[in-house]
Design a protein around this motif. Structure first.
Motif, PDB file in Angstrom:
ATOM      1  N   LEU A 105       0.824  -1.125   0.002  1.00 30.56           N
ATOM      2  CA  LEU A 105      -0.032   0.118   0.119  1.00 30.56           C
ATOM      3  C   LEU A 105       0.914   1.240  -0.127  1.00 30.56           C
ATOM      4  O   LEU A 105       0.579   2.372  -0.810  1.00 30.56           O
ATOM      5  N   LEU A 106       1.934   1.296   0.820  1.00 31.98           N
ATOM      6  CA  LEU A 106       2.807   2.474   0.686  1.00 31.98           C
ATOM      7  C   LEU A 106       3.236   2.639  -0.704  1.00 31.98           C
ATOM      8  O   LEU A 106       3.499   3.866  -0.790  1.00 31.98           O
ATOM      9  N   GLN A 107       3.760   1.783  -1.679  1.00 31.74           N
ATOM     10  CA  GLN A 107       4.075   1.813  -2.921  1.00 31.74           C
ATOM     11  C   GLN A 107       3.049   2.460  -3.795  1.00 31.74           C
ATOM     12  O   GLN A 107       3.348   2.906  -4.745  1.00 31.74           O
ATOM     13  N   GLU A 108       1.855   2.331  -3.272  1.00 31.35           N
ATOM     14  CA  GLU A 108       0.664   2.685  -4.067  1.00 31.35           C
ATOM     15  C   GLU A 108       0.376   4.076  -3.959  1.00 31.35           C
ATOM     16  O   GLU A 108      -0.440   4.693  -4.666  1.00 31.35           O
ATOM     17  N   ILE A 109       0.757   4.856  -2.796  1.00 26.65           N
ATOM     18  CA  ILE A 109       0.660   6.025  -2.326  1.00 26.65           C
ATOM     19  C   ILE A 109       1.573   6.959  -3.028  1.00 26.65           C
ATOM     20  O   ILE A 109       2.762   6.833  -2.986  1.00 26.65           O
ATOM     21  N   ASP A 110       1.105   7.865  -3.985  1.00 24.80           N
ATOM     22  CA  ASP A 110       1.655   8.871  -4.753  1.00 24.80           C
ATOM     23  C   ASP A 110       2.178  10.225  -4.097  1.00 24.80           C
ATOM     24  O   ASP A 110       2.733  11.326  -4.597  1.00 24.80           O
ATOM     25  N   LYS A 111       1.623  10.480  -2.708  1.00 25.09           N
ATOM     26  CA  LYS A 111       2.101  11.647  -2.034  1.00 25.09           C
ATOM     27  C   LYS A 111       3.356  11.227  -1.334  1.00 25.09           C
ATOM     28  O   LYS A 111       3.783  10.091  -1.074  1.00 25.09           O
ATOM     29  N   ASP A 218       0.371  18.462  -7.553  1.00 24.85           N
ATOM     30  CA  ASP A 218       0.407  17.213  -8.628  1.00 24.85           C
ATOM     31  C   ASP A 218       2.019  17.201  -9.426  1.00 24.85           C
ATOM     32  O   ASP A 218       1.986  16.044  -9.819  1.00 24.85           O
ATOM     33  N   VAL A 219       2.554  18.202  -9.132  1.00 19.74           N
ATOM     34  CA  VAL A 219       4.017  18.038  -9.643  1.00 19.74           C
ATOM     35  C   VAL A 219       4.662  17.092  -8.656  1.00 19.74           C
ATOM     36  O   VAL A 219       5.458  16.005  -9.016  1.00 19.74           O
ATOM     37  N   LEU A 220       4.460  17.104  -7.522  1.00 20.95           N
ATOM     38  CA  LEU A 220       5.195  16.205  -6.453  1.00 20.95           C
ATOM     39  C   LEU A 220       4.681  14.750  -6.691  1.00 20.95           C
ATOM     40  O   LEU A 220       5.513  13.820  -6.807  1.00 20.95           O
ATOM     41  N   ARG A 221       3.318  14.577  -7.056  1.00 22.07           N
ATOM     42  CA  ARG A 221       2.929  13.298  -7.246  1.00 22.07           C
ATOM     43  C   ARG A 221       3.298  12.566  -8.631  1.00 22.07           C
ATOM     44  O   ARG A 221       3.721  11.500  -8.502  1.00 22.07           O
ATOM     45  N   PHE A 222       3.225  13.524  -9.610  1.00 23.93           N
ATOM     46  CA  PHE A 222       3.956  12.930 -10.879  1.00 23.93           C
ATOM     47  C   PHE A 222       5.412  12.531 -10.871  1.00 23.93           C
ATOM     48  O   PHE A 222       5.834  11.686 -11.281  1.00 23.93           O
ATOM     49  N   THR A 223       6.140  13.456 -10.076  1.00 26.74           N
ATOM     50  CA  THR A 223       7.394  13.340  -9.816  1.00 26.74           C
ATOM     51  C   THR A 223       7.850  11.868  -9.155  1.00 26.74           C
ATOM     52  O   THR A 223       8.742  11.122  -9.545  1.00 26.74           O
ATOM     53  N   VAL A 227       9.798   8.490 -10.595  1.00 28.32           N
ATOM     54  CA  VAL A 227      11.170   7.970 -10.014  1.00 28.32           C
ATOM     55  C   VAL A 227      10.986   6.511  -9.702  1.00 28.32           C
ATOM     56  O   VAL A 227      11.572   5.679 -10.123  1.00 28.32           O
ATOM     57  N   TYR A 228       9.658   6.132  -9.178  1.00 29.28           N
ATOM     58  CA  TYR A 228       9.728   4.905  -8.759  1.00 29.28           C
ATOM     59  C   TYR A 228       9.346   3.842  -9.992  1.00 29.28           C
ATOM     60  O   TYR A 228       9.870   2.857 -10.188  1.00 29.28           O
ATOM     61  N   GLN A 229       8.544   4.239 -10.977  1.00 28.69           N
ATOM     62  CA  GLN A 229       8.208   3.704 -12.209  1.00 28.69           C
ATOM     63  C   GLN A 229       9.617   3.595 -13.091  1.00 28.69           C
ATOM     64  O   GLN A 229       9.820   2.607 -13.785  1.00 28.69           O
ATOM     65  N   GLY A 230      10.220   4.737 -13.022  1.00 26.81           N
ATOM     66  CA  GLY A 230      11.471   4.769 -13.605  1.00 26.81           C
ATOM     67  C   GLY A 230      12.425   3.587 -13.600  1.00 26.81           C
ATOM     68  O   GLY A 230      13.471   3.000 -14.302  1.00 26.81           O
ATOM     69  N   LEU A 231      12.293   3.094 -12.236  1.00 24.97           N
ATOM     70  CA  LEU A 231      13.503   2.091 -11.713  1.00 24.97           C
ATOM     71  C   LEU A 231      13.349   0.718 -12.404  1.00 24.97           C
ATOM     72  O   LEU A 231      14.053  -0.112 -12.652  1.00 24.97           O
ATOM     73  N   ASN A 232      11.981   0.686 -12.931  1.00 26.32           N
ATOM     74  CA  ASN A 232      11.729  -0.662 -13.688  1.00 26.32           C
ATOM     75  C   ASN A 232      11.481  -0.370 -15.274  1.00 26.32           C
ATOM     76  O   ASN A 232      10.882  -1.020 -15.849  1.00 26.32           O
ATOM     77  N   MET A 233      11.987   0.697 -15.859  1.00 21.64           N
ATOM     78  CA  MET A 233      11.841   1.046 -17.079  1.00 21.64           C
ATOM     79  C   MET A 233      13.052   1.315 -17.823  1.00 21.64           C
ATOM     80  O   MET A 233      14.159   1.670 -17.055  1.00 21.64           O
ATOM     81  N   LEU A 235      15.223   3.758 -20.672  1.00 22.78           N
ATOM     82  CA  LEU A 235      15.365   5.190 -20.583  1.00 22.78           C
ATOM     83  C   LEU A 235      14.063   5.752 -21.509  1.00 22.78           C
ATOM     84  O   LEU A 235      13.461   6.858 -21.248  1.00 22.78           O
ATOM     85  N   ARG A 236      14.113   5.240 -22.764  1.00 24.33           N
ATOM     86  CA  ARG A 236      12.982   5.823 -23.668  1.00 24.33           C
ATOM     87  C   ARG A 236      11.551   5.602 -23.090  1.00 24.33           C
ATOM     88  O   ARG A 236      10.739   6.835 -23.208  1.00 24.33           O
ATOM     89  N   THR A 237      11.207   4.605 -22.292  1.00 23.23           N
ATOM     90  CA  THR A 237       9.797   4.604 -21.940  1.00 23.23           C
ATOM     91  C   THR A 237       9.752   5.700 -20.594  1.00 23.23           C
ATOM     92  O   THR A 237       8.609   5.986 -20.354  1.00 23.23           O
ATOM     93  N   SER A 238      10.804   5.815 -19.916  1.00 21.43           N
ATOM     94  CA  SER A 238      10.839   6.621 -18.967  1.00 21.43           C
ATOM     95  C   SER A 238      10.744   8.066 -19.458  1.00 21.43           C
ATOM     96  O   SER A 238       9.863   9.076 -18.891  1.00 21.43           O
ATOM     97  N   LEU A 239      11.296   8.414 -20.278  1.00 18.06           N
ATOM     98  CA  LEU A 239      11.095   9.659 -20.956  1.00 18.06           C
ATOM     99  C   LEU A 239       9.820   9.978 -21.680  1.00 18.06           C
ATOM    100  O   LEU A 239       9.107  11.116 -21.667  1.00 18.06           O
ATOM    101  N   ASP A 240       9.209   8.865 -22.311  1.00 16.12           N
ATOM    102  CA  ASP A 240       7.898   9.051 -23.030  1.00 16.12           C
ATOM    103  C   ASP A 240       6.919   9.440 -21.872  1.00 16.12           C
ATOM    104  O   ASP A 240       5.962  10.382 -21.918  1.00 16.12           O
ATOM    105  N   MET A 241       7.064   8.596 -20.675  1.00 18.48           N
ATOM    106  CA  MET A 241       6.236   8.910 -19.621  1.00 18.48           C
ATOM    107  C   MET A 241       6.317  10.200 -18.934  1.00 18.48           C
ATOM    108  O   MET A 241       5.054  11.064 -18.763  1.00 18.48           O
TER     109      MET A 241
END
Length: 271
Positions: A105-111, A218-223, A227-233, A235-241
């Motif tokens: 659950l902690l990993q699902e929280i974007d705050k 919203d900036v904090l949450r998108f950021t 960061v977390y999703q980028g650990l499993n992507m 570079l191209r996919t991360s930049l696209d996101m």
């Protein structure tokens, strides 16, 4: 008194582990209330920052060892009534359905989620802080991946989080030995973000979280997602996101306010 305290005030959610006489060791009630609180935090758009702390002289000592041996505890509850396979399955299911839901659950929280650590943080108690975004520790804090001393494996996230923070060799060393680290030693390894004098930690934490509360949400949450999703992507996919996120945030009022504040050389006032 409840084994866990949960409040929300001015956009700040506070979760306080509340078994000070047991060094905030897990109980069934604590885990269930913790899960409920995290689900509410995840889904409430009005909450801006989450603070996790322990009441009394410890953050959390992990599993309640006495309950493990008595059969009363939820972490390693010997509820099977048949052969050993049934007992092992019951213990696995209890972990999966209860305490392991917390790091998920902690990993699902974007705050932003801030762990405030004092006294001791042992085993699963410390692993829960590794699932948070920022860890602020009092200088006198002692930390240990103490599972091995109880003859158990790191069932609450240590085997996942530790090598990602400090590498495989250091992770295995801490898990194999159960060595106790000071707050400063943990910071040098990268396991703690800030170490603060015991008598200054409350003020430091309040100032820290207020900066996040006042930020563009919203900036904090998108950021955080990036960061977390980028650990499993790659570079191209991360930049696209992140380019998609950029397109969204530049249409929001906070972007307009941020640009005006820069041009007017003043502090921004984000909504």
């Amino acid at each position: 008194m409840s084994d866990l305290l949960f409040t929300v005030d001015n956009g700040i959610a506070r979760i306080t582990l509340n078994r000070p006489d047991k060094l905030n060791a897990f109980s069934t009630e604590m885990i269930e209330l913790w899960i409920d609180a995290l689900q509410m935090i995840r889904d409430d758009e009005e909450i801006r920052v989450v603070v996790l702390a322990g009441n009394g002289r410890a953050f959390c000592s992990g599993g309640d060892v006495k309950s493990m041996t008595s059969g009363e505890g939820m972490l390693y509850n010997n509820t099977g009534v048949g052969d050993m396979v049934t007992t092992a399955l019951a213990r696995k299911n209890t972990l999966w359905k209860k305490v392991q839901r917390i790091p998920l659950l902690l990993q699902e929280i974007d705050k932003p989620v801030i762990a405030v650590i004092q006294g001791v943080a042992l085993g699963a108690g410390f692993d829960m802080t590794l699932a948070c975004d920022i860890r602020i520790a009092a200088k006198s804090t002692k930390i240990s991946e103490s599972y091995v001393k109880a003859g158990i494996v790191p069932g609450d996230g240590g085997a996942y989080f530790l090598p990602r923070f400090i590498g495989v060799d250091k992770a295995l060393e801490l898990l194999w030995t159960g060595d106790v680290l000071s707050a400063e030693e943990a910071k040098l390894l990268g396991l703690v973000t800030h170490v603060v004098a015991d008598d200054q930690i409350d003020e430091f934490v309040e100032n820290y979280i207020q900066r996040l509360v006042d930020g563009p949400q919203d900036v904090l949450r998108f950021t955080k997602r990036a960061v977390y999703q980028g650990l499993n992507m790659d570079l191209r996919t991360s930049l696209d996101m992140i380019s998609s996120a950029m397109g969204i945030v530049t249409e929001l009022p906070d972007y307009q306010e941020g640009v005006r504040a820069i041009l007017e050389k003043r502090k921004p006032n984000f909504e």
